[in-house]
Design an enzyme around this catalytic site. Structure first.
Site, PDB file in Angstrom:
ATOM      1  N   CYS A 158      16.078  31.971  75.834  1.00 16.58           N
ATOM      2  CA  CYS A 158      15.700  33.390  75.784  1.00 16.58           C
ATOM      3  C   CYS A 158      14.449  33.618  74.941  1.00 16.58           C
ATOM      4  O   CYS A 158      13.903  34.718  74.924  1.00 16.58           O
ATOM      5  CB  CYS A 158      16.848  34.221  75.225  1.00 16.58           C
ATOM      6  SG  CYS A 158      18.242  34.292  76.335  1.00 16.58           S
TER       7      CYS A 158
HETATM    8  N1  COA Z   1      36.417  43.250  80.937  1.00 12.50           N
HETATM    9  C1  COA Z   1      37.422  43.704  80.187  1.00 12.50           C
HETATM   10  N2  COA Z   1      37.842  43.090  79.055  1.00 12.50           N
HETATM   11  C2  COA Z   1      37.206  41.963  78.694  1.00 12.50           C
HETATM   12  C3  COA Z   1      36.145  41.415  79.458  1.00 12.50           C
HETATM   13  C4  COA Z   1      35.748  42.100  80.608  1.00 12.50           C
HETATM   14  N3  COA Z   1      34.747  41.663  81.388  1.00 12.50           N
HETATM   15  N4  COA Z   1      35.717  40.293  78.840  1.00 12.50           N
HETATM   16  C5  COA Z   1      36.469  40.122  77.739  1.00 12.50           C
HETATM   17  N5  COA Z   1      37.370  41.130  77.647  1.00 12.50           N
HETATM   18  C6  COA Z   1      38.416  41.336  76.630  1.00 12.50           C
HETATM   19  C7  COA Z   1      38.870  40.024  76.022  1.00 12.50           C
HETATM   20  O1  COA Z   1      39.907  39.448  76.785  1.00 12.50           O
HETATM   21  C8  COA Z   1      39.369  40.468  74.669  1.00 12.50           C
HETATM   22  O2  COA Z   1      40.646  41.026  74.802  1.00 12.50           O
HETATM   23  P1  COA Z   1      41.738  40.860  73.641  1.00 12.50           P
HETATM   24  O3  COA Z   1      41.170  41.582  72.451  1.00 12.50           O
HETATM   25  O4  COA Z   1      42.941  41.520  74.229  1.00 12.50           O
HETATM   26  O5  COA Z   1      41.888  39.382  73.408  1.00 12.50           O
HETATM   27  C9  COA Z   1      38.423  41.627  74.300  1.00 12.50           C
HETATM   28  O6  COA Z   1      37.871  42.084  75.549  1.00 12.50           O
HETATM   29  C10 COA Z   1      37.299  41.196  73.379  1.00 12.50           C
HETATM   30  O7  COA Z   1      36.696  40.028  73.907  1.00 12.50           O
HETATM   31  P2  COA Z   1      35.466  39.321  73.200  1.00 12.50           P
HETATM   32  O8  COA Z   1      35.036  38.154  74.023  1.00 12.50           O
HETATM   33  O9  COA Z   1      35.822  39.062  71.781  1.00 12.50           O
HETATM   34  O10 COA Z   1      34.400  40.501  73.332  1.00 12.50           O
HETATM   35  P3  COA Z   1      33.141  40.814  72.446  1.00 12.50           P
HETATM   36  O11 COA Z   1      33.317  42.118  71.830  1.00 12.50           O
HETATM   37  O12 COA Z   1      32.762  39.651  71.592  1.00 12.50           O
HETATM   38  O13 COA Z   1      32.028  40.975  73.559  1.00 12.50           O
HETATM   39  C11 COA Z   1      30.185  39.741  74.462  1.00 12.50           C
HETATM   40  C12 COA Z   1      31.692  39.898  74.416  1.00 12.50           C
HETATM   41  C13 COA Z   1      29.841  38.525  75.322  1.00 12.50           C
HETATM   42  C14 COA Z   1      29.582  40.981  75.097  1.00 12.50           C
HETATM   43  C15 COA Z   1      29.638  39.590  73.041  1.00 12.50           C
HETATM   44  O14 COA Z   1      30.354  38.602  72.336  1.00 12.50           O
HETATM   45  C16 COA Z   1      28.178  39.248  73.024  1.00 12.50           C
HETATM   46  O15 COA Z   1      27.350  39.954  73.525  1.00 12.50           O
HETATM   47  N6  COA Z   1      27.817  38.161  72.387  1.00 12.50           N
HETATM   48  C17 COA Z   1      26.431  37.767  72.314  1.00 12.50           C
HETATM   49  C18 COA Z   1      26.132  36.869  73.425  1.00 12.50           C
HETATM   50  C19 COA Z   1      24.787  37.090  74.022  1.00 12.50           C
HETATM   51  O16 COA Z   1      24.278  38.174  74.139  1.00 12.50           O
HETATM   52  N7  COA Z   1      24.206  35.991  74.453  1.00 12.50           N
HETATM   53  C20 COA Z   1      22.969  36.009  75.151  1.00 12.50           C
HETATM   54  C21 COA Z   1      21.952  35.204  74.521  1.00 12.50           C
HETATM   55  S1  COA Z   1      21.440  35.769  72.935  1.00 12.50           S
END
Ligand code: COA
Length: 374
Positions: A156
């Site tokens: 990225c």
């Molecule tokens: N729809 C609904 N629920 C979802 C889901 C989806 N598509 N994906 C995950 N969940 C749920 C999970 O099962 C979890 O449920 P639980 O609390 O009952 O266990 C909950 O949502 C939280 O999941 P989590 O993976 O911890 O979410 P998060 O808040 O960390 O968000 C990302 C996920 C990927 C958006 C976030 O971690 C992120 O943006 N990270 C940075 C990664 C990035 O941007 N990388 C690119 C390069 S820099």
């Protein structure tokens, strides 16, 4: 050393678009069919059912509401879940070169330059359509440029890494002007069957003309005050796609041959790393964060970006200080911070300072501090 400037920018936005609602509908239908097909294994507990996705989660967790894509065809078909497009012949312009040329032409126009003013093309992206002939050389040919072209990969941070390379070459007198182009066809390596990532990425291409600040005469030209790069090895964002896949035919097409990430870990590790990196760079340049009029951050995730901006500025950013394009574009990898720069820089005045910063797979981070020319 010659002072270098970004003298013009260009953005190619694919015409086709997919909303969260459309994406989630297709994903949830895929889940329904998958769970129905594996009903017995799920009932006996030998297989976990797939869970549904939701628009509300996507907006809250990422700030993304839609994404532009080079090809909708196939992406919303639960049996396909992948863009589908006919392969082009060797004598046709490749898709990567096509979207790059569109962005490059805009960048040349905004820099008031013609192809004959350019000595080099650097294509920098998180993934490329083919290894050779290099996309940059195909673009050179399509634009009628002499000089040189090469491709590079830096996740990225590809745009900032590419610009640093170009700025150094210009500063040393190796080129009069260089086109830096970022064709990010992220849907080519996006796993639409993965609930954790299916909503994150979109497609776009960006381009910047770099040349000596002294000769830059575009209306929105910015002198590069300083550049800084950083990389730290991490497996938390990974894609195992590559030529050696054919050595092990049984794993070709497996999910690890597309983007996989441990989103939570990425969030936790990258936010402090990037904020510290930006602050160190500003300190090295003797610039106080208070002096910054704008942050053009990698468009990864709204929560990540807000946190980084807050750590750098020492307070909550006003929306116009750290603009986001996530709602419309999603994460377009290295193109994201340049899209933000393209759309939200012309309103600033001569002498204003801004900070462009990318971060992502590798990990990589690239920082470019800019001052608007008048
Ligand atoms: N729809 C609904 N629920 C979802 C889901 C989806 N598509 N994906 C995950 N969940 C749920 C999970 O099962 C979890 O449920 P639980 O609390 O009952 O266990 C909950 O949502 C939280 O999941 P989590 O993976 O911890 O979410 P998060 O808040 O960390 O968000 C990302 C996920 C990927 C958006 C976030 O971690 C992120 O943006 N990270 C940075 C990664 C990035 O941007 N990388 C690119 C390069 S820099």
């Amino acid at each position: 050393m010659v002072r270098v400037a970004i003298s013009g920018t260009g953005l190619y936005t694919p015409a086709e678009r997919i909303s969260n609602a459309e994406l989630v509908l297709a994903y949830n239908e895929y889940v329904r069919r998958h769970n129905a097909a594996h009903h017995d294994a799920i009932a006996t507990g030998t297989l976990q059912p797939l869970l549904r996705s939701s628009d509300e989660f996507i907006v809250k967790a990422s700030g993304i509401r839609s994404r532009h894509v080079v090809c909708r065809e196939g992406m919303l078909d639960p049996e396909v879940m992948c863009p589908r497009m006919p392969e082009r012949g060797n004598d046709e312009l490749s898709l990567s070169a096509e979207i790059s040329v569109a962005a490059a032409r805009q960048a040349l126009l905004s820099a008031h330059r013609t192809p004959s003013d350019i000595d080099g093309v650097i294509v920098a992206a998180s993934i490329l359509q083919r290894p050779y002939p290099q996309i940059a050389i195909e673009i050179q040919s399509a634009l009628g440029l002499s000089g040189f072209g090469f491709d590079m990969l830096a996740g990225c941070s590809s745009a900032t890494f590419g610009m640093r390379a170009a700025a150094d070459m210009i500063a040393c007198g190796h080129a009069r002007a260089i086109l830096c182009i970022n064709p990010e066809i992220c849907t080519s390596h996006l796993n639409l069957r993965d609930r954790e990532t299916h909503f994150i990425f979109g497609d776009a291409a960006t381009a910047c003309v770099l040349e000596p600040a002294q000769q830059a005469d575009g209306e929105n030209a910015w002198e590069i005050v300083g550049t800084r790069l950083k990389s730290v090895y991490s497996n938390n964002i990974r894609n195992n796609f590559g030529p050696l896949n054919r050595f092990t035919p049984g794993t070709i097409g497996a999910p690890d041959k597309l983007i996989t990430q441990k989103g939570r870990k990425v969030f936790k590790e990258v936010v402090p790393m990037v904020a510290e990196f930006m602050l160190e760079h500003l300190a090295e340049l003797g610039i106080s964060p208070d002096a910054l009029k704008r942050l053009w951050l990698h468009q990864a995730n709204i929560n990540m970006n807000n946190l980084i901006a807050r750590k750098v500025l020492g307070r909550d950013p006003r929306p116009e200080e750290a603009p986001n394009v996530l709602e419309e574009y999603g994460n377009t990898s290295s193109a994201g911070c340049i899209i933000s720069f393209c759309k939200f820089s012309s309103d600033l005045g001569a002498g204003d300072l801004g900070h462009l910063c990318s971060f992502g797979a590798g990990y990589t981070a690239g920082s470019i501090v800019l001052r608007k020319l008048g």
